[in-house]
Design an enzyme around this catalytic site. Sequence first.
Site, PDB file in Angstrom:
ATOM      1  CB  THR A 377      -0.903  -0.049   1.252  1.00 19.15           C
ATOM      2  OG1 THR A 377      -1.659  -1.260   1.223  1.00 19.15           O
ATOM      3  CG2 THR A 377      -1.849   1.118   1.358  1.00 19.15           C
ATOM      4  CB  THR A 395      -3.859  -0.220  -1.074  1.00 20.90           C
ATOM      5  OG1 THR A 395      -3.152  -1.450  -1.277  1.00 20.90           O
ATOM      6  CG2 THR A 395      -5.311  -0.524  -0.760  1.00 20.90           C
ATOM      7  CD  GLU A 416      -7.702  -3.393  -1.928  1.00 19.25           C
ATOM      8  OE1 GLU A 416      -7.904  -4.121  -0.942  1.00 19.25           O
ATOM      9  OE2 GLU A 416      -6.794  -2.560  -1.961  1.00 19.25           O
ATOM     10  CB  SER A 449      -5.591  -2.911   8.259  1.00 21.54           C
ATOM     11  OG  SER A 449      -6.192  -4.101   8.690  1.00 21.54           O
ATOM     12  N   GLY A 470      -0.659  -3.783   5.221  1.00 22.64           N
ATOM     13  CA  GLY A 470      -1.730  -4.719   5.545  1.00 22.64           C
ATOM     14  C   GLY A 470      -2.214  -4.513   6.969  1.00 22.64           C
TER      15      GLY A 470
END
Length: 568
Positions: A377, A395, A416, A449, A470
């Site tokens: 990301t 991301t 995703e 997250s 992550g």
Amino acid sequence: MNIFLKTIVFGLFFISSPIFAQSGKTPAPAKNGMVVTSHYLASEVGSDILKKGGNAIDATVATAFALAVTLPSAGNIGGGGFLVYYGDDGNKTTFNFREKAPLAASESMFLGKDGKIKNNSNHDGLLATGVPGTVAGLYMAHQKMGKLPWSDLVAPAVKLAEEGYPASYRNEWFVNFIAKNNSKYPSTAKAFLKPDNTPYKPGEIFKQPELAETLKRIQKKGADGFYKGKTAKLIADFMKKNGGVITEKDLAKYQAQELTPVLGTYRGYEIVGMPPPSSGGIALIEMLNILEGYNLSEMGHNSAASLHVITEAMRRAFSDRAEFVGDSDFNPDLPIDKLLSKEHANNLRSSIDLQTASLSDSAHFNAKHLVAESPETTHISVVDKQGNAVSMTYTLENSYGNKYVVAGAGFLLNNEMGDFNPIPGYTNSKGLIGTKPNLVQPEKRMLSSMTPSIVAKNGKPVIVIGSPGGRTIINTVLQVILNVIDFDMNIAQAIESPRIHHQWFPNKTSFEKFGISPDTQKLYEALGHEVYFRNMQGQAMGISIDHKNSTVYGAADSRSFDARAVGY
């Protein structure tokens, strides 16, 4: 407590100098604005926008599009993310542009007849792609709060894509992989390899003409240049041809959201975070609420005692994350107020034994595949001359997303959908979560997250922070904030310090290699914790603001190869 610069900045401080260099644990100072990202060219683009009179939103938009060109592993127009804003006037807001599940999605879409995940389909292939949100989110933020013309903000990215930039060592493994697998990824090979299907070597000028044309359509028509017309048709046609389910209708229906941030306090500071579908803001505030009951400074930075209570706070916040948090549009009864409350933190803290590690237990979730969010990301931190601050994380999920470039459009797609809980009702000790709030549903946004965060004091932003990584993102941001507030570090020291991670399941704590002393590790393990090692955790990008001296300090994590803080 002075939370700002604790180190000597060597050399003369020339206000007129365009760039102030950062070196290791010495942050870069500036008087008029700062941009911190994972690629130096994107940071320079954002800083140039600030010099031209743009505000923090303008600089963020331009920087994000530049990263879509220069950082293809994570910068994107084919993914999504979150933006947190805190103005010098105290105005606070957030923008949610997390990807959505397509209309054709279902709870069982990744499962075979045996009820197990089929061929890793929630991560590999176009079925794993969510409807992208980045362009819609950037456009909404600009329309509501931007100052400079939209076309001026996209222009630097168009130039980078057309004229090219030096290829990075960071991308070397990917282009070599595509060169070996060009028959599987022909459109990716066309975008990233030379005409003879050989990789660009680091330092060679890499141009992206198809991406430039896509960016020009966005530059001219705004979000409609992506979600409607030629680009939308290219995406839908590519999906239909290669096993994906996103349609032109999915793209036309996508909308970003402006949301009220989640708020907390920690030792007199205000914590401003992203609400669901990000879990980051809730988990961060919950952990800080728990840790507020301990004198961390007295325990000592990265001592066994402080690491123990930090781990126990992580364990409890991640357990709540798994049980309760998902897209609030599909979970109207999320107990957000309870999770953010000091009372809830007090109850959780009372269950912590200072001499013994807790046990992580999945039994209360009605529970063999390990599912984890990708660490790939990227984060942007921006402060403008007026003191307005933006913290934005976005991301593609895995590094380079699902590795598929949309034919004729030049950009990578995300994977995703792997952030949804893939097997309804199944939670195990390896990290697979099957709780209801984050199950797949059409047009639902998957749990994240990502933790773009801003810390304020007396109604003014003082820390802007975020990171990739992550599920480790939440804990990386937590530790940077603790390092500044509890351990009196400057922003660069706080970012460079070694980090740990615990996420409830698996019931293990990761240490960065060579970061924590063997003696501390032994004392920590004697409390009942199991330790394993990772090479690095996160790539935090941060800014601190010293309002007394009207100076901002930027720090780009040295864990990121091409990162830089650029101020003026």
